[in-house]
Write an enzyme that holds these catalytic residues in place. Sequence first.
Site, short mmCIF file in Angstrom:
data_model
loop_
_atom_site.label_atom_id
_atom_site.label_comp_id
_atom_site.label_asym_id
_atom_site.label_seq_id
_atom_site.Cartn_x
_atom_site.Cartn_y
_atom_site.Cartn_z
N LYS A 121 -15.71 -1.17 2.36
CA LYS A 121 -14.94 -1.69 1.22
C LYS A 121 -15.95 -2.23 0.22
O LYS A 121 -16.66 -3.19 0.52
CB LYS A 121 -14.03 -2.83 1.66
CG LYS A 121 -12.88 -2.38 2.56
CD LYS A 121 -12.15 -3.59 3.11
CE LYS A 121 -10.82 -3.23 3.75
NZ LYS A 121 -10.23 -4.38 4.45
N GLU A 150 0.82 -1.22 0.00
CA GLU A 150 0.00 0.00 0.00
C GLU A 150 0.85 1.27 0.00
O GLU A 150 0.36 2.35 0.28
CB GLU A 150 -0.95 -0.03 1.19
CG GLU A 150 -1.88 -1.23 1.10
CD GLU A 150 -2.91 -1.31 2.21
OE1 GLU A 150 -2.90 -0.45 3.10
OE2 GLU A 150 -3.74 -2.24 2.17
#
Length: 432
Positions: free
Chosen positions: A343, A208
């Site tokens: 999400k 990430e």
Amino acid sequence: MSHNSQIQKIQAREIIDSRGNPTVEVDVTLMDGSFGRAAVPSGASTGEYEAVELRDGDKQRYLGKGVLKAVEHVNVKIQEILKGQDALDQNRVDQLMLDADGTKNKGKLGANAILGTSLAVAKAAAFHSKLPLYRYIGGNFARELPVPMMNIINGGAHADNNVDFQEFMILPVGAKNFREGLRMGAEVFHSLKSVLKGKKLNTAVGDEGGFAPDLTSNVEAIEVILQAIEKAGYKPEKDVLLGLDAASSEFYDKSKKKYVLGAENNKEFSSAELVDYYANLVSKYPIITIEDGLDENDWEGWKLLSEKLGKKIQLVGDDLFVTNIEKLSKGITSGVGNSILIKVNQIGSLSETLASIEMAKKAKYTNVVSHRSGETEDVTISHIAVATNAGQIKTGSLSRTDRIAKYNELLRIEEELGKSAVYKGKETFYNL
């Protein structure tokens, strides 16, 4: 329904995500030529109650991770169901796919097939309506830019190092607007790099975009971030707050019913002891948010955590709630957590995502819209964050285009909103 907004063609393909794994991309074209494209993300640490990502399992292709079955489901079954439907009726479009799938976890058609189509339909409908996606979904009230939770040190399942917690994040709450918050984050990121270099620690980045140095403890990760904040000329607490994603299901030993912290000499903690460990960190450091502090099935532990820290800091359920209405309503009734991580691929359609956000808001839970560790250049989540005035976004660090694409889209949205744009900073934690 105008003939022009009817779905004419749906075309899916297999593309590659930021980790080199295949994922699904879907194109939707309407009768008047309006076009929408969406690519689906994928997670590394996944909750056991998430919607199912359909993978081919053919070891000869992409080590079994191909998505040709999901692509075929879109091109054949989903196309059959949706051809001629009105793209402006998102709820109906999604419901038709859910009915055709017929399972609780979208295991038949695949959440990746359904989600890719769902988002692409919304984008085509926005194009048809001559509106940016955030405005199409959120109407005239969509104007709040999210506070970014920037994951600048990675541990746990996202990194090969000796740190238990998966993410150590900074939140630039002292900024006047999103643009300034992004700059503050970038400056802290760069000063963290030089702090790590000074300690002769690795500065390679993880999935990430955060650093994954081999630190000796979880506290050391917090300490180097505080140094970096000060080195960048900011004040912890006043300008920048900290956040943790413990992803504790990853270090929970089910057989012993204990949490094992490798970075603390493999010490075993009961739920109550781990809650005390967090409370101690919160009293010492400017931590405003902890995600997945306890295992997704440890509801008793979550209750303790919520009683102890629920009025002080944001307690985010990710694996706990998996963006799912049933799970969230159980949490609300039990008084567990005070925030939900959103999400899109955990639940698998746009309308269900929006329903979860709505339910959280009604219960005075905050919403954090989030990426996954396997991302693409798709920027839909930036639009969802603004559309719903979620107030927070989690989309990685200040490097890697798969993360930066989301931040850059938010810059464009803020510019487009002009004077009506709002950035709440600390006020985003309205329920504390």
